[in-house]
Structure formats: C-alpha cells, structure tokens
Design an enzyme around this catalytic site. Structure first.
Site, PDB file in Angstrom:
ATOM      1  N   HIS B 125      34.325  41.994  45.137  1.00 18.17           N
ATOM      2  CA  HIS B 125      33.020  41.977  45.293  1.00 18.17           C
ATOM      3  C   HIS B 125      32.803  42.495  46.747  1.00 18.17           C
ATOM      4  O   HIS B 125      33.718  42.604  47.509  1.00 18.17           O
ATOM      5  CB  HIS B 125      32.505  40.451  45.410  1.00 18.17           C
ATOM      6  CG  HIS B 125      31.071  40.300  45.479  1.00 18.17           C
ATOM      7  ND1 HIS B 125      30.428  40.283  46.778  1.00 18.17           N
ATOM      8  CD2 HIS B 125      30.157  39.763  44.595  1.00 18.17           C
ATOM      9  CE1 HIS B 125      29.076  39.964  46.765  1.00 18.17           C
ATOM     10  NE2 HIS B 125      29.087  39.698  45.388  1.00 18.17           N
ATOM     11  N   ASP B 202      39.432  34.383  46.668  1.00 14.63           N
ATOM     12  CA  ASP B 202      37.922  34.411  46.546  1.00 14.63           C
ATOM     13  C   ASP B 202      37.628  33.503  45.306  1.00 14.63           C
ATOM     14  O   ASP B 202      37.844  34.087  44.064  1.00 14.63           O
ATOM     15  CB  ASP B 202      37.512  35.589  46.540  1.00 14.63           C
ATOM     16  CG  ASP B 202      35.817  35.471  46.142  1.00 14.63           C
ATOM     17  OD1 ASP B 202      35.337  34.694  45.670  1.00 14.63           O
ATOM     18  OD2 ASP B 202      35.336  36.615  46.333  1.00 14.63           O
ATOM     19  N   GLN B 205      33.844  32.837  41.637  1.00 17.50           N
ATOM     20  CA  GLN B 205      33.694  32.758  40.063  1.00 17.50           C
ATOM     21  C   GLN B 205      34.562  31.645  39.345  1.00 17.50           C
ATOM     22  O   GLN B 205      34.133  31.068  38.214  1.00 17.50           O
ATOM     23  CB  GLN B 205      33.951  34.240  39.567  1.00 17.50           C
ATOM     24  CG  GLN B 205      33.061  35.093  39.825  1.00 17.50           C
ATOM     25  CD  GLN B 205      31.509  34.975  39.456  1.00 17.50           C
ATOM     26  OE1 GLN B 205      31.162  34.349  38.545  1.00 17.50           O
ATOM     27  NE2 GLN B 205      30.629  35.289  40.466  1.00 17.50           N
ATOM     28  N   LYS B 228      27.255  27.920  43.072  1.00 20.38           N
ATOM     29  CA  LYS B 228      27.937  28.516  41.597  1.00 20.38           C
ATOM     30  C   LYS B 228      28.736  27.450  40.932  1.00 20.38           C
ATOM     31  O   LYS B 228      29.561  27.740  39.966  1.00 20.38           O
ATOM     32  CB  LYS B 228      28.957  29.738  42.055  1.00 20.38           C
ATOM     33  CG  LYS B 228      28.296  30.845  42.280  1.00 20.38           C
ATOM     34  CD  LYS B 228      28.859  32.271  42.206  1.00 20.38           C
ATOM     35  CE  LYS B 228      28.284  33.467  42.314  1.00 20.38           C
ATOM     36  NZ  LYS B 228      27.865  34.206  43.461  1.00 20.38           N
ATOM     37  N   CYS B 366      27.294  44.200  42.878  1.00 21.10           N
ATOM     38  CA  CYS B 366      27.990  44.264  44.149  1.00 21.10           C
ATOM     39  C   CYS B 366      29.391  44.716  44.136  1.00 21.10           C
ATOM     40  O   CYS B 366      30.273  44.098  44.657  1.00 21.10           O
ATOM     41  CB  CYS B 366      27.757  42.933  44.908  1.00 21.10           C
ATOM     42  SG  CYS B 366      26.339  42.403  45.343  1.00 21.10           S
TER      43      CYS B 366
END
Lengths: 137, 408
Positions: B125, B202, B205, B228, B366
């Site tokens: 991203h 990261d 998700q 999220k 993104c």
C-alpha cells in the site's frame, strides 16, 4: 439557438422520465458512446486531468466570440457526463461560462460526480473549462 | 449450493448499519478491506463514554479521570493479550496503520545510516512505500523492492537475493489489500533475522481475518488500524519489541511523553508513553478494546473459516461470467476478490453497482505500482467480512451481470 439555461432545462426534462437510477445511467452511457471525444492518438498530457478513478482529456478553442470544447475519458460514465457538460458549454460566450449557474447536474441527481471526493476528473474539467474561458474575457 | 450459517446471521444482527437501504435497495457492504462496520456494543461504548466518563487521562486526581485512565489502559492490556504481545508497554496507540509506519520510519529510521537498505514488496500500500521513500531520501538509504509473480505472490528467490547484511529493515504487508495474497511472513521474518534485519509487518488487512500472535511470529513491529477490526477510525496500534522501542528516540514531542522538562534538559517518559505525545484518542482506544472484546466473544474460528468459504463461492461464481479476470490467484488468499470485466472501466462498473445498493471499492486501492505491474487503471474489489452472507454474494453477482449488460 437555445440559451445556457434552456439547454440545461432540456437535459433535466430528458432525465425526468426515469424513476430508476439504472435507466438514467443507460442514457448517460448512450450519450458517452455518441460523442466524438478525442481519439487516443490526439490526446496529450496538456489536455489530461488526472482523477483518482478515471482520467479526462479536455481541449478548448475560441472563435467567433464563443468557446468550443471537446473532451474524452477512459470511463464511459464519465464520458457521458462530459457529453452533457459539452452540450451546455459549447457555443457559449466566455462570460456566460464563467458567470452563469450550472444547475442541471444537481437537478438530475449527478452532483456526486462533481464532488471532490468522487475523484473522476470531472470537477477538474469544469474548473479548467472556466479557466480556459477566462483567458478570452 | 452453500448457505449462510445461523451464527453468521447472529453476528450480522449485531451490526445496525447492515439494515440500511441504499437507493431503495438493501445495502450489500463488500468494502470491508477499506473499513469494517461497527457492532452495537462498540457504538454504545462510545456514547456511554461521552455521557458518563469523559475526562482527560494520565493526569487527573479526580474520579472521572481515574476511571477513563483505567479504561484506556485496560483496553491496551486487552489488545496486548489479543495479539500475543509479552507486555502492555509494547502496545503503542497510534492514529492507524499509516501513523504506525510513519512512527517507525521516523524513530527507527533515526538509527539508520547512509547506505543501509530497506526492503519492501511490489504489492505494498502507498502507506508502506512513501514513508520509506521520504526516509531514504533524507538519510541516503537504499529502498529495494521484492518483485511479484503474475499470480500475485512474492518472488521469494528474489527476496533471498535482495536480502543482505546491508538490509536493516524489511517492511512488508501480511495480506495484500488489492490481491488478497497472504505473504509467507514466518519465512520472511526468520530469513531477515538471520542477516540481522528487523521486520515490520503491516497487519492492516490481516487483523480482521485471523488470529495474530506477534510473539510466535517473532516480528519486530506489527501495525494495524482499529477501524479494520470493527473499532472506530482514528485509532490504531503499533506493536514493537520492548528492547527496540527503548532504543528508538521519541516520535513527537509534547505532553504525556515526558518525565521532566526544563530548558536545559528534558527527559522522556517510559514506554509506551514515550511515543504517545499529547492527549490521545481516548475513546478510540477504549472502543477498540470493546471491538476486541466483541471479536473474542464470537466463535471466530468458525467465522474466519466461513469467510474462506464465502470467498471460494464468490470467485467460482464470478469466473462463470464472461471476460472476468481475477487479479491475485495465490493459493494462500484472504477474503477479497479483485477483478476486471473485459475492457470495462472499473469506475463504470462500480458506479452501476452502487446504484444497485452494492458497496465495492474501485480504482487503484492505493497500490499504483501494482496497477502499473498489471498495466490496468484499477480493479473492482469485493472484500468480505464475518457478517456477509451467501445471499449478498448472489445479489452482487446479479447486480454485476446487469451492470455488464448496460455497459456492453
């Protein structure tokens, strides 16, 4: 020759017959397919208005005291809305383009396409149409 | 033929917004990779805080301040246990994933020297690209990119070659927000550690799609956003190993992060407060704790398994539609599907899906370098969560077929 206001009123009338959103968009898509646009070979970076979602190319000219525009997009719905904007703006004096209110987009419920968050290049296109007109006042 | 299990209907009933109608059609919310909806328990917690508890934290002797401080710190402990961190000092509250990455880029980045290398991947991203570019520019570091195969998986041989003694940090997404690929982070972490590099995961998700255990992963940093995982926006978490966080200089200066301030010398507070300058997003932290409490209360093993079933069903049915091309075909994939249909622009399909009540994401997500890799302007991305149903997938497919007909 109808006025800036009359052209917009006529578009509103065209859309009033539809209740369903999909029908409105079918008309927009038809209009997008009909206009000539700018063929890819004739597009250049100077014409490009980069949107986050779709891209727009805009060309303008000034002759006989009026503005004329041609434009295109990689997305057909964007191109359909471009067709409507061009119908309204073409053949108008620069002063009209700068000063007169553009109300049909909101009336037919397409204002989301001209919001900064939509990022489809259309807001940038209207701004540039006005800036181009300003050069000839 | 699959059907939606009762426990998914029960979960669904906890999310008030899912009853909304969009353009007179029932909302089908398939934009869960962008943000998840909030259960009533989280919404109620926010209201309750402002109605009954609101006060500033960490500084008041009065009752409300102490209650709010306790709740905020309890939330930190809950999050610590949920992600398997050893200590609550290792849980830094941030604004979100992007903020967490920027914190590491700034503070861990301060320890790096000219010529040091940072490794990212081609599927990152923008928020896991740009902070490193800024850092690399200012400190003359090398930023290297692990390439990917066409199916959306990392080229691990290339990773092995790029990794060297010069590599100081590998910053990589656990799950691609565009392709759904689940990266082999266990292997990446152990190989990176073998050359002395630290690893940032990261988890934007992955946090909503499965259990995370930072201790067994042995990653050095793990970042995610509260919104999220059914919590509010504006709050996120940076997990960092204590020793590493101790070595890093503070990120921002201000209140709460200091021990003593004088014009001659200022000393800094202990972890985690060293990295939390200013009045924090108090209710954000508390409500994120409530969101974790919610997810702990459901049968999440079944819910995560069901998400996979839903993805398989959606992909199978989607591929029956002519000219559908799916991007991201890893065998290890989470519940999102990114696709295009022939030469139809994703913006057009997304607009017509919206008019039929279907919320999907269109565009480059993104991840512009990834779009350049596939040479496409964008994709349509349908991303699922634990409250989505089989019936919604069917509605989505019907709406998609209608949109394709109109656009063809």
């Amino acid at each position: 020759m109808s006025t800036f206001k009359e052209k917009q009123a006529s578009i509103i009338a065209d859309f009033e017959v539809f209740d369903d959103w999909m029908d409105k968009y079918e008309l927009i898509i038809e209009l997008g397919k009909e206009i000539e646009g700018i063929i890819p070979a004739k597009r250049n970076d100077r014409q490009l208005i980069e949107g986050c979602q779709s891209r727009v190319w805009l060309d303008s000219s000034f002759s006989d005291s009026v503005m004329n525009f041609s434009a295109d997009s990689d997305a057909i719905i964007t191109k359909g809305i471009i067709a409507l904007l061009i119908k309204v703006f073409n053949g108008e004096k620069p002063e009209t383009i700068i000063k007169e209110e553009l109300f049909f987009i909101k009336e037919i419920g397409l204002q989301e396409h001209l919001s900064p968050t939509r990022a489809n290049g259309l807001l940038g296109m209207v701004k540039r149409m006005k800036m181009d007109a300003l050069k000839h006042v | 033929m699959i059907s939606t299990p009762d426990y998914i209907h029960d979960i669904r009933a906890d999310f008030p917004i899912l009853q909304t109608k969009i353009h007179n059609k029932p909302l089908v919310y398939f934009d869960n990779a962008a943000t998840t909806q909030k259960p009533k328990i989280v919404i109620d917690r926010i209201r309750d805080y402002y109605e009954n508890e609101n006060a500033n934290i960490h500084r008041g002797v009065h009752h409300l301040s102490q209650v709010a401080t306790q709740d905020y710190e309890n939330a930190r402990s809950r999050i610590q246990k949920y992600i398997g961190a050893a200590k609550s000092e290792e849980i830094i509250f941030t604004k979100g994933t992007t903020d967490g990455i920027n914190l590491v880029a700034s503070s861990f980045g301060a320890l790096l020297k000219e010529g040091d290398e940072i490794l990212i991947s081609a599927m990152e991203h923008h928020s896991n690209i740009v902070p490193w570019q800024l850092l690399a520019d200012s400190k003359k570091l090398q930023l290297k990119v692990i390439p990917i195969h066409k199916d959306g998986t990392l080229i691990m041989d290339a990773f092995d070659q790029l990794l060297s003694e010069k590599t100081k940090l590998v910053s990589i997404t656990h799950i691609s927000n565009t392709l759904g690929t689940i990266n082999p982070i266990e292997s990446i972490i152990s190989k990176s550690h073998a050359v002395g590099a630290k690893v940032l995961i990261d988890g934007a998700q992955s946090i909503q799609h499965g259990d995370i255990d930072v201790s067994s992963l042995n990653c050095d940093f793990f970042v995610f956003s509260g919104h999220k995982i059914f919590g509010p926006t504006g709050i996120g978490v940076l997990y960092g190993k204590e020793k590493l966080l101790e070595e890093m200089p503070p990120y921002q200066g201000g209140g709460d992060m200091i021990k003593n301030v004088s014009f001659e010398k200022t000393t800094f507070n202990e972890l985690p407060f060293k990295f939390e300058a200013g009045t924090p997003n108090i209710i954000g932290g508390i409500a994120l704790g409530t969101a974790i409490e919610y997810i702990e209360s459901i049968d999440r093993k079944s819910a995560f398994d069901y998400e996979k079933t839903l993805l398989e069903y959606a992909e199978k049915e989607l591929l029956k539609i002519e000219d559908v091309q799916v991007f991201g075909n890893s065998s290890e994939k989470t519940s999102l599907v990114s696709f295009n249909v022939g030469s139809i622009h994703p913006f057009d399909l997304g607009t017509l899906l919206d008019k039929q009540g279907i919320a999907v994401r269109t565009g480059h997500h993104c991840t512009q370098p990834l779009m350049d890799f596939y040479n496409i302007p964008g994709t349509i991305r349908a991303s699922f969560s634990i409250y989505n149903t089989v019936e919604e997938v069917d509605l989505f497919l019907d709406a998609l077929r209608r949109a394709i007909t109109v656009l063809s």
